[in-house]
Scaffold this motif. Structure first.
Motif, PDB file in Angstrom:
ATOM      1  N   ALA A 166      40.067  52.350  36.120  1.00  0.00           N
ATOM      2  CA  ALA A 166      38.822  51.818  36.703  1.00  0.00           C
ATOM      3  C   ALA A 166      38.012  52.915  37.391  1.00  0.00           C
ATOM      4  N   ILE A 167      38.165  54.141  36.898  1.00  0.00           N
ATOM      5  CA  ILE A 167      37.507  55.267  37.576  1.00  0.00           C
ATOM      6  C   ILE A 167      35.983  55.163  37.533  1.00  0.00           C
ATOM      7  N   HIS A 168      35.472  54.332  36.634  1.00  0.00           N
ATOM      8  CA  HIS A 168      34.004  54.175  36.555  1.00  0.00           C
ATOM      9  C   HIS A 168      33.483  53.131  37.542  1.00  0.00           C
ATOM     10  N   LYS A 169      34.391  52.495  38.276  1.00  0.00           N
ATOM     11  CA  LYS A 169      33.958  51.487  39.252  1.00  0.00           C
ATOM     12  C   LYS A 169      33.861  52.112  40.651  1.00  0.00           C
ATOM     13  N   THR A 170      32.827  51.739  41.398  1.00  0.00           N
ATOM     14  CA  THR A 170      32.718  52.168  42.795  1.00  0.00           C
ATOM     15  C   THR A 170      33.389  51.112  43.674  1.00  0.00           C
ATOM     16  N   LYS A 171      33.596  51.454  44.957  1.00  0.00           N
ATOM     17  CA  LYS A 171      34.224  50.455  45.840  1.00  0.00           C
ATOM     18  C   LYS A 171      33.296  49.250  46.027  1.00  0.00           C
ATOM     19  N   GLU A 172      31.996  49.474  45.920  1.00  0.00           N
ATOM     20  CA  GLU A 172      31.047  48.355  46.001  1.00  0.00           C
ATOM     21  C   GLU A 172      31.238  47.425  44.796  1.00  0.00           C
ATOM     22  N   ASP A 173      31.445  48.026  43.610  1.00  0.00           N
ATOM     23  CA  ASP A 173      31.704  47.219  42.411  1.00  0.00           C
ATOM     24  C   ASP A 173      32.943  46.348  42.645  1.00  0.00           C
ATOM     25  N   VAL A 174      34.015  46.984  43.164  1.00  0.00           N
ATOM     26  CA  VAL A 174      35.283  46.272  43.361  1.00  0.00           C
ATOM     27  C   VAL A 174      35.102  45.150  44.390  1.00  0.00           C
ATOM     28  N   ALA A 175      34.360  45.448  45.445  1.00  0.00           N
ATOM     29  CA  ALA A 175      34.107  44.437  46.479  1.00  0.00           C
ATOM     30  C   ALA A 175      33.472  43.196  45.860  1.00  0.00           C
ATOM     31  N   LYS A 176      32.485  43.411  45.008  1.00  0.00           N
ATOM     32  CA  LYS A 176      31.790  42.285  44.362  1.00  0.00           C
ATOM     33  C   LYS A 176      32.733  41.526  43.433  1.00  0.00           C
ATOM     34  N   ILE A 177      33.522  42.278  42.649  1.00  0.00           N
ATOM     35  CA  ILE A 177      34.421  41.646  41.679  1.00  0.00           C
ATOM     36  C   ILE A 177      35.451  40.764  42.392  1.00  0.00           C
ATOM     37  N   PHE A 178      36.047  41.293  43.470  1.00  0.00           N
ATOM     38  CA  PHE A 178      37.060  40.532  44.206  1.00  0.00           C
ATOM     39  C   PHE A 178      36.435  39.293  44.853  1.00  0.00           C
ATOM     40  N   ALA A 179      35.268  39.487  45.474  1.00  0.00           N
ATOM     41  CA  ALA A 179      34.626  38.359  46.155  1.00  0.00           C
ATOM     42  C   ALA A 179      34.286  37.249  45.166  1.00  0.00           C
ATOM     43  N   THR A 180      33.945  37.641  43.943  1.00  0.00           N
ATOM     44  CA  THR A 180      33.568  36.656  42.927  1.00  0.00           C
ATOM     45  C   THR A 180      34.788  35.962  42.317  1.00  0.00           C
ATOM     46  N   HIS A 181      35.841  36.719  42.055  1.00  0.00           N
ATOM     47  CA  HIS A 181      36.913  36.190  41.210  1.00  0.00           C
ATOM     48  C   HIS A 181      38.193  35.800  41.943  1.00  0.00           C
ATOM     49  N   ILE A 182      38.432  36.332  43.146  1.00  0.00           N
ATOM     50  CA  ILE A 182      39.676  35.970  43.843  1.00  0.00           C
ATOM     51  C   ILE A 182      39.364  34.874  44.863  1.00  0.00           C
ATOM     52  N   PRO A 183      39.955  33.692  44.679  1.00  0.00           N
ATOM     53  CA  PRO A 183      39.667  32.588  45.601  1.00  0.00           C
ATOM     54  C   PRO A 183      40.014  32.977  47.033  1.00  0.00           C
ATOM     55  N   GLY A 184      39.109  32.743  47.937  1.00  0.00           N
ATOM     56  CA  GLY A 184      39.374  33.002  49.346  1.00  0.00           C
ATOM     57  C   GLY A 184      39.111  34.429  49.800  1.00  0.00           C
ATOM     58  N   ALA A 185      38.812  35.335  48.866  1.00  0.00           N
ATOM     59  CA  ALA A 185      38.549  36.720  49.261  1.00  0.00           C
ATOM     60  C   ALA A 185      37.098  36.856  49.683  1.00  0.00           C
ATOM     61  N   GLY A 186      36.880  37.320  50.924  1.00  0.00           N
ATOM     62  CA  GLY A 186      35.522  37.573  51.376  1.00  0.00           C
ATOM     63  C   GLY A 186      35.040  38.911  50.857  1.00  0.00           C
ATOM     64  N   TYR A 187      33.750  39.195  51.078  1.00  0.00           N
ATOM     65  CA  TYR A 187      33.212  40.474  50.617  1.00  0.00           C
ATOM     66  C   TYR A 187      33.548  41.574  51.616  1.00  0.00           C
ATOM     67  N   THR A 188      34.253  42.593  51.158  1.00  0.00           N
ATOM     68  CA  THR A 188      34.488  43.757  52.013  1.00  0.00           C
ATOM     69  C   THR A 188      34.467  45.021  51.166  1.00  0.00           C
TER      70      THR A 188
END
Lengths: 260, 493
Positions: free
Chosen positions: B160-182
């Motif tokens: 996932a070297i092409h992803k930034t931490k902002e990308d990951v933050a958005k992906i987790f917030a969208t797809h993992i139930p209960g995960a807030g944006y960080t």
């Protein structure tokens, strides 16, 4: 690792294999290299039937065509003199790849090897063999970068030689560009087949050179020089690269060519 | 990352790379990541001679293994059997997926947890299992991020070297139930880990790749940092490992040099956090470990590379990714542009065997042959040389003299224009009189057609021949020693 550069006492004679790029695009580099060699007391012989080492076809996947051209160059160097080449990638082609190019024919392979072992890159020859007297060189201050082609870096000793030579020239301040060892993006037909990727590499290299604030850069490979100089020209930048032989001739205050 | 993503098809290589080249943020990220990795590797190999010596050893070990591949595979089969590990042979992706499916059905497993495995990417395991209602969950953090986002790995070590931490933050917030944006990296890792722990607890099947197979002991060696590899291979009741047939080495002694070459070349680590040596399922007196262990050995085109002396070197690869980290082309276009499972220089030399030379025709030419990949390869694969041989195979319908059999897609990149151009070049440059005439005419026209009509001039001034060629200038020049002699003769003294 790489075989060592052949070490010779300064010979009375050398052959000069100019390469097709120098012949057609940067003849002044060839003239300047010959002038430096002659200044040091070496007679320079230019076999008139020389054309090309075969590298463009070889790296493009057409070894048979490369072989046909390289084959005609085998006959040109009858005397046991060193063969000085003002281009690292062409010198590397002959030294390292001709033996493979002729691997299927033992007789030709032996002749190719006999030529290959006498081939020496210009900067390597100047540093290891020529023993230039630099006392009369001009010492006007100049900030300079050295760009070494990938083949020269990996297949000859031109990086070490180039640095050593420039560091011993009075007045020269050698600066190092970011990502100095990285390719400039030329790569022969790569620059045409994958023009956008090549352009991105050339653009980054030019940015790195400009960022040093150098007033000139030198190289011993005309492919890189053409790639980077035409990129600089298109951008309207005044920075230009020069063949190390031309820079050397200028610093040694050797006569420029008499008008023909 | 721009909204439009590179296509997972090597035929789209040029369009894909254009997309990335036009994205300055992505290019800057890639450059930074590659610089970080190359610096870390350099710090691990401070002495060039020591590296050369170690590499030579690694190369010999891999070459020895390949030279004895049939015997070693037979020995491995015997030892695996003695160790209670089930061995399956798969000729291609479909066969491998069928084995997975059969095992999943037999164990009534709706989910599998998977450690990082590029061979599982190669066979499209997640997609195939999903088509049969089985969830194959990535547990490597990078792969997990990509799976949530429906994306592909762009690097074989840092997927996932092409992803930034902002990308990951958005992906987790969208797809993992209960995960807030960080955007806090530690917190993001903790969120991912928590989500994955549940999967480890419930999955009946764990899947992994294999870094090395040991014929002497019948062992599977797995190198990892996150511990997800150990969990995937010990917690579920069934462990299924998959790898290529080329990964076997003769003895356990051979692992140490390869392991240190791998970790130092890949991530610039002296050792990884985990080194798993798996030599069988849970024994009667053991309290944990899988009750069944399966190994799937995949061919999928490897035997094509194997049967020819030069291309065989491709199989020496230990998948460290150093060639991509040091590749100036990869650093600019990233891994997704290649459209293949394996990107970068190693991808360009292995993909034509795994797929064919037709769909991968642009990969071997996408290199300036700068040699950086060959220089850093920890097992001495002559990558630039193999790129040139694949260029030749792509452009000639008949195999070269040194290449006994045709490759899949041999001659697919043959272009009559290019063939004619090189024939014309050959005619000119092999006949010095013709060439001399050309060298007289070209400067007078001052334009070379090839440069004028190519992409060269988009970012560069046109190439113009000098006004007079070197040979022409030399023909009318008096050599310096003659000039001196002339001067001496005429000087009045």
């Amino acid at each position: 690792m790489n075989p060592p550069i052949p070490r010779h006492d300064r010979p009375a004679d050398v052959y000069f294999f100019a390469t097709c790029v120098v012949d057609l695009f940067m003849p002044e580099a060839g003239m300047d290299a010959i002038a430096v060699l002659e200044h040091a007391g070496v007679r320079v012989s230019f076999p008139a039937a020389q054309t090309c080492c075969g590298q463009p076809a070889y790296t493009s996947g057409f070894p048979a065509d490369a072989r046909a051209v390289a084959r005609t160059q085998l006959d040109l160097f009858a005397q046991p003199w060193p063969i000085v080449v003002p281009s690292g990638s062409c010198a590397g082609m002959i030294r390292h790849h001709w033996p493979r190019l002729f691997a299927d024919d033992a007789a030709l392979a032996a002749r190719a090897a006999a030529v290959a072992e006498r081939v020496v890159e210009f900067t390597d020859f100047v540093v290891a063999t020529l023993g230039l007297d630099l006392t009369a060189a001009q010492n006007e201050a100049i900030a300079l970068c050295l760009h070494t082609s990938c083949s020269a870096r990996r297949e000859t000793d031109a990086l070490r030689s180039g640095r050593q030579l420039l560091n011993t020239l009075p007045g020269v301040e050698l600066r190092t560009q970011e990502h100095e060892p990285e390719c400039c993006g030329f790569g022969g037909t790569f620059s045409i087949k994958h023009a956008e990727i090549s352009a991105a590499m050339a653009g980054d290299k030019v940015d790195a050179l400009l960022a040093t604030g150098c007033s000139r850069y030198v190289s011993a490979d005309c492919g890189c020089l053409l790639n980077l100089n035409t990129t600089l020209e298109k951008r309207g930048e005044p920075l230009r690269g020069q063949h190390i032989a031309s820079f050397l001739r200028n610093r040694l205050r050797l006569d420029s060519e008499p008008a023909a | 990352m721009s909204a439009e993503r590179p296509t997972a098809d090597p035929r789209a290589f040029k369009d894909n790379s254009r997309l990335v080249l036009a994205d300055p943020v992505l290019r800057r990220n890639f450059r930074g990541a590659m610089d970080f990795l190359t610096d870390k590797r350099a710090a691990q190999f401070p002495d060039a001679d020591a590296f050369a010596e170690l590499r030579d050893l690694g190369k010999q070990i891999r070459q020895h293994a390949l030279a004895n591949l049939p015997q070693l595979l037979m020995q491995l089969e015997t030892r695996l059997h003695e160790n209670g590990i089930h061995l399956h042979w798969a000729e291609d992706a479909a066969a491998a997926n069928a084995i997975f499916l059969d095992l999943a059905r037999r164990h009534d497993a709706p989910t599998m947890v998977k450690g990082k495995s590029m061979v599982s990417e190669e066979i499209g395991l997640n997609h195939e299992m999903a088509a049969h209602g089985i969830a194959c969950i990535e547990t490597d953090m990078g792969e997990y991020i990509l799976q949530l986002d429906g994306d592909r790995p762009s690097h074989i070590i840092m997927p996932a070297i092409h992803k930034t931490k902002e990308d990951v933050a958005k992906i987790f917030a969208t797809h993992i139930p209960g995960a807030g944006y960080t955007e806090d990296v530690e917190e993001l890792i903790a969120i991912g880990r928590r989500a994955l722990r549940n999967e480890f607890r419930t999955a009946k099947i764990g899947v992994s790749g294999v870094n090395f197979l040991v014929a002497e002991t019948g062992s599977l060696v797995l190198v990892e940092n996150e511990g997800n590899g150990r969990l995937s291979t010990t917690v579920p009741d069934v462990h299924i490992a998959i790898t290529g047939i080329e990964k076997v080495v003769a003895t356990l002694d051979h692992i140490a040099p390869l392991f240190t070459l791998l970790t130092r070349s890949a991530t610039g680590q002296a050792v990884t956090t985990y080194l798993n040596v798996i030599s069988g399922p849970r024994r009667a007196d053991e309290k944990d470990g899988p009750r069944e262990v399966h190994l799937i050995l995949l061919d999928n085109g490897r035997s094509q590379a194997y049967r020819e002396e030069h291309f065989r070197a491709t199989l020496q690869c230990i998948r460290c990714g150093a060639c991509m980290n040091h590749c100036p082309v990869y650093a600019r276009i990233g891994g997704l542009s290649y459209g293949t499972t394996y990107p970068g220089p190693i991808g360009a030399i292995i993909s034509p065997h795994l797929m064919n030379l037709d769909s991968t025709r642009d990969l071997p030419t996408a290199s300036s042959l700068c040699g950086a990949c060959g220089e850093v390869c920890p097992v001495g694969i002559p990558i630039p040389d193999l790129l040139m041989r694949l260029r030749e195979a792509g452009r000639h319908s008949h195999p070269a003299a040194q290449q006994r059999q045709a490759l899949k897609g041999q001659g697919a990149a043959r272009s009559i224009v290019e063939v004619v151009a090189w024939k014309a070049w050959r005619l000119l440059y092999a006949h010095s009189a013709l060439y001399a005439l050309f060298a007289w005419i070209a400067p007078r026209l001052r334009v070379l057609a090839v440069a004028a009509r190519s992409g060269w001039t988009r970012t560069r001034a046109p190439l113009r021949p000098a006004r007079r060629s070197l040979r022409e200038q030399l023909a009318t020049r008096t050599p310096l020693h003659s000039r001196k002699a002339l001067r001496d003769r005429h000087s009045p003294d």
